[in-house]
Motif scaffolding. Structure first.
Motif, PDB file in Angstrom:
ATOM      1  N   LEU A 231       0.918  -1.367   0.025  1.00  0.00           N
ATOM      2  CA  LEU A 231      -0.001   0.034   0.208  1.00  0.00           C
ATOM      3  C   LEU A 231       0.889   1.372   0.073  1.00  0.00           C
ATOM      4  O   LEU A 231       0.430   2.239  -0.580  1.00  0.00           O
ATOM      5  N   PHE A 255      -1.666  -4.155  -6.289  1.00  0.00           N
ATOM      6  CA  PHE A 255      -1.479  -4.213  -4.821  1.00  0.00           C
ATOM      7  C   PHE A 255      -1.764  -5.640  -4.231  1.00  0.00           C
ATOM      8  O   PHE A 255      -2.370  -6.593  -4.971  1.00  0.00           O
ATOM      9  N   ASP A 261      -7.839  -2.524   1.528  1.00  0.00           N
ATOM     10  CA  ASP A 261      -8.184  -2.592  -0.004  1.00  0.00           C
ATOM     11  C   ASP A 261      -9.347  -1.584  -0.135  1.00  0.00           C
ATOM     12  O   ASP A 261      -9.126  -0.921  -1.316  1.00  0.00           O
ATOM     13  N   LEU A 264      -8.044   1.959  -0.092  1.00  0.00           N
ATOM     14  CA  LEU A 264      -7.311   2.288  -1.527  1.00  0.00           C
ATOM     15  C   LEU A 264      -8.196   2.600  -2.399  1.00  0.00           C
ATOM     16  O   LEU A 264      -8.024   3.528  -3.188  1.00  0.00           O
TER      17      LEU A 264
END
Ligand SMILES: C[S@@+](CC[C@H](N)C(=O)[O-])C[C@H]1O[C@@H](n2cnc3c(N)ncnc32)[C@H](O)[C@@H]1O
Length: 309
Positions: A231, A255, A261, A264
């Motif tokens: 990340l 990633f 997640d 992101l």
């Protein structure tokens, strides 16, 4: 009934430059000129066994065989790694390269260079491709390269300068050898602030059409640790996207999946109109790697807002 193991022939065009001239012959940058694109390579897409694997007790073995096929196809086609097939799949699905107009492409974590080869082959002959990697690596023909750490702010500035064509980055290689290439960069910055009228006016603020990040830190085998270091690299690539990608530009970012997640994805949604997750078949089934695709960068992205939760 169609035999599941026989894929139709799929054609891609990989064009290779035949003429390459590096201004200094030193490893930091290869400035490519007079690129010609004469050859076309046809390849047979590797067999895709994933569906079969799921229902078979010897799945692991078959999966390995599958991987081997990507590897051997990559070898046969002189692609630098099997990673090339991941990008080919991503491009088949999202159509990120264009032969119709030149694109500026940034390939983050480019070594050993398979993605750059695909970018070179699938984009317009006048496209400019810059690979950045923390490791030294001679770029493929028709690709420029920089050895630098994307976690450094200076690397981002250097990338901007490369694309804006404001400076000839290669010309002080003695300086580079003695003091590191950032010396040269600082020198140019000072020069610029002294004459900041005409000089800064011409700087291209957001010169890049496509950013691809296949960056991966050394994995530790500890899932959480690997997830967080992945990340960090995604954030660095996303900063480059905020700063350097044109509005309307696209972004591919690898990633390692994990519990952040969604965070992101939220950041991506602040930068792009459309955000999708995609795991190409060429990724190993057991791997936690996947890709976030950001399509059509928004106008006036506020970087502070992107990174505040
Ligand atoms: C999976 S490889 C990329 C393969 C490449 N896409 C290809 O097709 O050949 C990941 C790369 O990310 C690079 N990398 C890892 N951390 C980096 C960093 N902080 N800055 C720049 N590159 C980095 C590694 O050195 C490695 O070469």
């Amino acid at each position: 009934m169609m035999n599941p193991f026989i894929m139709p022939r799929s054609l891609i065009t990989l064009r290779q430059s035949t003429s390459l001239r590096s201004k200094t012959g030193v490893s930091l940058f290869n400035v490519i000129q007079n690129i010609k694109f004469p050859s076309t390579i046809t390849y047979k897409k590797p067999l895709i066994l994933h569906d079969f694997v799921r229902h078979n007790s010897s799945g692991k073995w078959l999966n390995r065989q599958n991987s081997d096929q990507y590897t051997s196809q990559a070898k046969a086609l002189k692609l630098r790694s099997r990673a090339a097939f991941k990008l080919l799949e991503i491009d088949d699905k999202f159509k990120l390269f264009s032969k119709k107009y030149p694109q500026n492409v940034l390939d983050l974590g480019f070594a050993p260079g398979a993605w750059s080869q695909v970018a070179r082959g699938r984009s317009h002959k006048d496209s400019i491709i810059l690979g950045v990697d923390i490791l030294p690596c001679k770029p493929p023909r028709g690709v420029n390269a920089m050895q630098a750490n994307i976690l450094s702010r200076k690397t981002h500035k250097l990338i901007r300068f490369f694309f804006s064509r404001k400076v000839e980055l290669n010309r002080h290689d003695d300086l580079h050898e003695e003091h590191g290439y950032f010396e040269h960069f600082q020198e140019e910055s000072q020069l610029e602030s002294q004459n900041n009228t005409a000089l800064t006016e011409n700087i291209v603020q957001q010169p890049i059409d496509l950013i691809m990040s296949d960056m991966l830190a050394n994995t530790s085998g500890i899932a959480t640790k690997d997830h967080y270091s992945s990340l960090d690299l995604c954030d660095a690539a996303l900063i480059a996207a905020c700063d350097l990608l044109k509005p309307g530009g696209n972004f591919i970012c690898k990633f390692y999946t994990g519990k952040e997640d969604t965070l992101l994805e939220k950041k991506f949604k602040k930068v792009f109109h459309k955000v999708l997750r995609y795991k190409p078949q060429a990724c190993r089934d057991e791997s936690k790697e996947t890709y976030m695709i950001g399509m059509r960068k928004r106008q006036n992205v506020d970087k502070v807002d992107v990174f505040s939760q």
